[in-house]
Structure formats: C-alpha cells, structure tokens
Design an enzyme around this catalytic site. Sequence first.
Site, short mmCIF file in Angstrom:
data_model
loop_
_atom_site.label_atom_id
_atom_site.label_comp_id
_atom_site.label_asym_id
_atom_site.label_seq_id
_atom_site.Cartn_x
_atom_site.Cartn_y
_atom_site.Cartn_z
N GLY A 1 -33.10 -11.26 29.11
CA GLY A 1 -32.14 -12.09 28.36
C GLY A 1 -30.99 -12.52 29.26
O GLY A 1 -30.53 -11.75 30.10
N ARG B 1 -40.51 -12.65 29.06
CA ARG B 1 -41.94 -12.59 28.70
C ARG B 1 -42.85 -12.28 29.89
O ARG B 1 -43.84 -11.59 29.72
CB ARG B 1 -42.40 -13.95 28.12
CG ARG B 1 -41.57 -14.38 26.96
CD ARG B 1 -42.32 -14.28 25.62
NE ARG B 1 -41.34 -14.01 24.59
CZ ARG B 1 -41.48 -13.19 23.57
NH1 ARG B 1 -42.60 -12.55 23.40
NH2 ARG B 1 -40.52 -13.00 22.69
N ASP C 1 -33.09 -3.26 32.01
CA ASP C 1 -34.07 -2.20 32.28
C ASP C 1 -35.48 -2.74 32.47
O ASP C 1 -36.21 -2.28 33.35
CB ASP C 1 -34.02 -1.11 31.20
CG ASP C 1 -34.34 -1.64 29.82
OD1 ASP C 1 -34.29 -2.88 29.63
OD2 ASP C 1 -34.64 -0.84 28.93
N THR D 1 -26.73 -6.81 31.77
CA THR D 1 -27.04 -6.86 30.34
C THR D 1 -25.76 -6.77 29.53
O THR D 1 -24.85 -6.01 29.88
CB THR D 1 -28.00 -5.73 29.87
OG1 THR D 1 -28.01 -5.72 28.44
CG2 THR D 1 -27.63 -4.35 30.33
N ASP E 1 -25.73 -5.41 26.83
CA ASP E 1 -25.85 -4.16 26.06
C ASP E 1 -25.17 -2.97 26.75
O ASP E 1 -24.92 -1.95 26.11
CB ASP E 1 -27.33 -3.80 25.83
CG ASP E 1 -28.09 -4.91 25.13
OD1 ASP E 1 -27.44 -5.71 24.44
OD2 ASP E 1 -29.32 -4.96 25.27
N ASP F 1 -26.42 -0.76 28.62
CA ASP F 1 -27.18 0.47 28.36
C ASP F 1 -27.96 0.96 29.58
O ASP F 1 -28.94 1.70 29.43
CB ASP F 1 -28.14 0.26 27.16
CG ASP F 1 -29.16 -0.84 27.42
OD1 ASP F 1 -28.98 -1.61 28.38
OD2 ASP F 1 -30.14 -0.93 26.66
N ARG G 1 -29.17 -3.83 21.04
CA ARG G 1 -30.43 -3.10 20.84
C ARG G 1 -30.14 -1.72 20.26
O ARG G 1 -29.31 -1.61 19.37
CB ARG G 1 -31.22 -2.99 22.15
CG ARG G 1 -31.71 -4.32 22.66
CD ARG G 1 -32.75 -4.14 23.72
NE ARG G 1 -32.25 -3.33 24.83
CZ ARG G 1 -33.00 -2.88 25.80
NH1 ARG G 1 -34.27 -3.12 25.81
NH2 ARG G 1 -32.48 -2.17 26.78
O1 F6P Z 1 -30.71 -7.17 25.61
C1 F6P Z 1 -29.86 -8.21 25.30
C2 F6P Z 1 -30.06 -8.69 23.88
O2 F6P Z 1 -29.13 -9.72 23.60
C3 F6P Z 1 -29.99 -7.58 22.83
O3 F6P Z 1 -28.68 -7.20 22.53
C4 F6P Z 1 -30.73 -8.24 21.69
O4 F6P Z 1 -31.29 -7.27 20.82
C5 F6P Z 1 -31.81 -9.01 22.39
O5 F6P Z 1 -31.38 -9.21 23.72
C6 F6P Z 1 -32.14 -10.35 21.77
O6 F6P Z 1 -33.18 -10.90 22.49
P1 F6P Z 1 -33.72 -12.38 22.28
O7 F6P Z 1 -32.77 -13.31 23.00
O8 F6P Z 1 -35.06 -12.35 22.89
O9 F6P Z 1 -33.72 -12.67 20.82
#
Ligand code: F6P
Length: 365
Positions: free
Chosen positions: A15, A78, A120, A142, A144, A146, A188
């Site tokens: 992301g 992906r 990760d 990220t 997040d 994390d 997440r």
């Molecule tokens: O890991 C980053 C993040 O924004 C998370 O906080 C969230 O759950 C996820 O990616 C959303 O992913 P996508 O953009 O694939 O919907």
Amino acid sequence: MSTKIRRIGILTGGGDCPGLNAVIRAVAKTAIHHYGLEVVGIMDGFGGMIKNKSMILQDHHVSGILHRGGTILGTTNRDNPFRYPVGQENEKTIWGDVSDHAIANLAKMGIDALVVVGGDGSLSIAYELFQKGVPVVGIPKTIDNDLSATDLTFGFDTALTTATEAIDKLHTTAESHHRVMLLEVMGRNAGWIALHSGTAGGGDVILIPEIPFTYEAICRKIAERRQRGKKFSIVVVAEGAKLPDGKLVYQEKVPDNPHHDKLGGVANVIGSTIQQQCQVETRVTILGHLQRGGTPTPFDRILGTRFGVKAVKLIMEQQFGSMACLCRNEILSVPLNEAVKEQKLVRPDSELVQAAKAVGISFGD
Ligand code: F6P
C-alpha cells in the site's frame, strides 16, 4: 565476494503512503550525486520486476517530488513473485513461483543491487530474494507502524496527523448535537494509529485490537461524561478492533488469498450497539484511504530522506539483506529477517496506554 556497484534499482511495494517520494528522491540523489551511480526505478512494485517494466531515474525525475504523496513509481500489493497467478483451473487460481524470471529481469535491467521500500509483505519478499542471492536492502514503510526492529515507519506521522485533524473536526459537531461520534481509522490488526490519534485528539474512548472491550465499559464512560455535563463523546476505533465475541469486521473477504481480506466497518457495528445500549445518538465516520494520501508531514519527509540516504550507504558497504531503521532517533540497520519476524503491536501495559488512561481515556476494558 564483493559486487562492483554501478547501477542500483528501487521499487515501492504494498500500500502506498506519504513519504515514498521523499525516499525515492533521497535514494536517487544520493546514488547519482554522492556515489556516481545510475538508478533504475522499477514500476508498480514487484509487478515491474516480473513484467520487466522500469525507467532510468535521473535528477529531473526526482526533483520537485519531496512534498508529493503517493509514489512516482507506482505500487501494488498483489504481485508476489513467489506466489503469482499463473493460470486458472475450474475457476480457481493456480499460483506459481516466478521469482527466477523476476530475478532474470533484474539482470536485464543491469541492476547490481536493489532497494525495496515496503511493509512486512514486501520486505518478506525482499528477504526471500536475498536468500536467492539478490543483493537487497530494505526501507520500512507503512502508515500502520507495525514493523518491529524500527521505532517508527515513515507514513505513520502523516496518517496520524490526518486522523487527529478528523477528530478535531468531529469534536465541534459532536458538541453541537450532543452526540457520540465514532471515527474508524486504519492500521490492520495493530492499534497504533487509533492509540496515537485518539490521544492527540482528546478522544474519550479508544478501541484497539490489542485490548478487548465491553459495551458496558463504553456506556459507563459516556454516562460518566454526561453526569459531568459533557453531553458528547468521541470514540476512536481501530479497523482491527475485535467485537466482544472476538470477531473482526471485514468489508470484503478474499477466499483464495486471506492476506488480502479487507478490514473495515467495525465502527458501524459498534456505533449502532452503543446507540441501543447507551440510549444516545451516534454517528460513524470511516476515514479510509484519506489516511494514506496527501502531503507528507515534515517528520515523514525527513525520516524518508534519512532512510533513503542510509539504504544507499548500506549498498555501498555491501550490507545486503539488511534494512534501514530508526532506533532512539539514530538511523541504523538490522537484518531483514529480524525486521519481518514479528508484527509490532501495542502493549496494553505500555507507557502511552497508561498515560492515556491517566488522563481519563477509556479503552473499553
Ligand atoms: O497497510 C496499510 C493499510 O492502509 C491498512 O491500514 C489497511 O487495512 C490496508 O492497507 C488497506 O489496503 P487497501 O488499500 O488494499 O484497501
């Protein structure tokens, strides 16, 4: 055996998040001007490695991008070369390992060492590539926050700023209408964004995956505030917060790839239950991808720049299989496998959780 480094590659995976362009700029400028290297930008994460899509990055490509969100290279969560869709059988995807093909493309691009900027997932792929002999260094990214082995990831500060601004805005309307406003933030199954933005924004209740909650405790907090004349409350909910029965709420489940299940909507469930059980009017805001977009904060631009410079230095020192990290405000490095070994979660007994509790924030426990 040492490799003569003439040309390095960089890709951004997973992301996107604010600060990626600051990293790309720092890597390219340091490599070109400080070490006299050539730089190749691989497009759309590992997808570009598999499909042989890249461009030479020159100074003018990375000039003027420091303040821009997103990534000029594109990204995807992906295209994993170790688990790539290679066909369909009976409407089921057949997964295959195309990593040799992807590594061969790196050679075609003339890349001597690779910088992977990712969370990760992308850094685990980077580690697998390293184990297959690819000279790789990683940079932790990220919103997040994390990733273990770094005190902070870039992107987190910007997401936190966006979430805090949203809480500030919700405060005024919550107060005017005497309502309970819920804000769902990303992260997440880690509660960092909720914990930090809830504390910075003066939330009244923060619900995070790491601390189980009950509706009784939330209603108690709302009622206690009402008794003090505070007729509104702000509840900050992490998207990965577990309902009292232990269940997570998903926007979408991806049957043959659970890593791609999309969390989202838990605040709707919690909001309507609070409305019923606490006899208050609730409204829910799901902040979503606004947290991933926009201008990076100065902190993220600086952290991204420091990580980028360090990554090139690690390459020149032939410290492959390592990741740049922030440790007590110093930029150091750690082995990639340590960085991806375990997810960094909020500790319920941590100083920030205790400080938040001390100023009256409820975690619903
Ligand atoms: O890991 C980053 C993040 O924004 C998370 O906080 C969230 O759950 C996820 O990616 C959303 O992913 P996508 O953009 O694939 O919907």
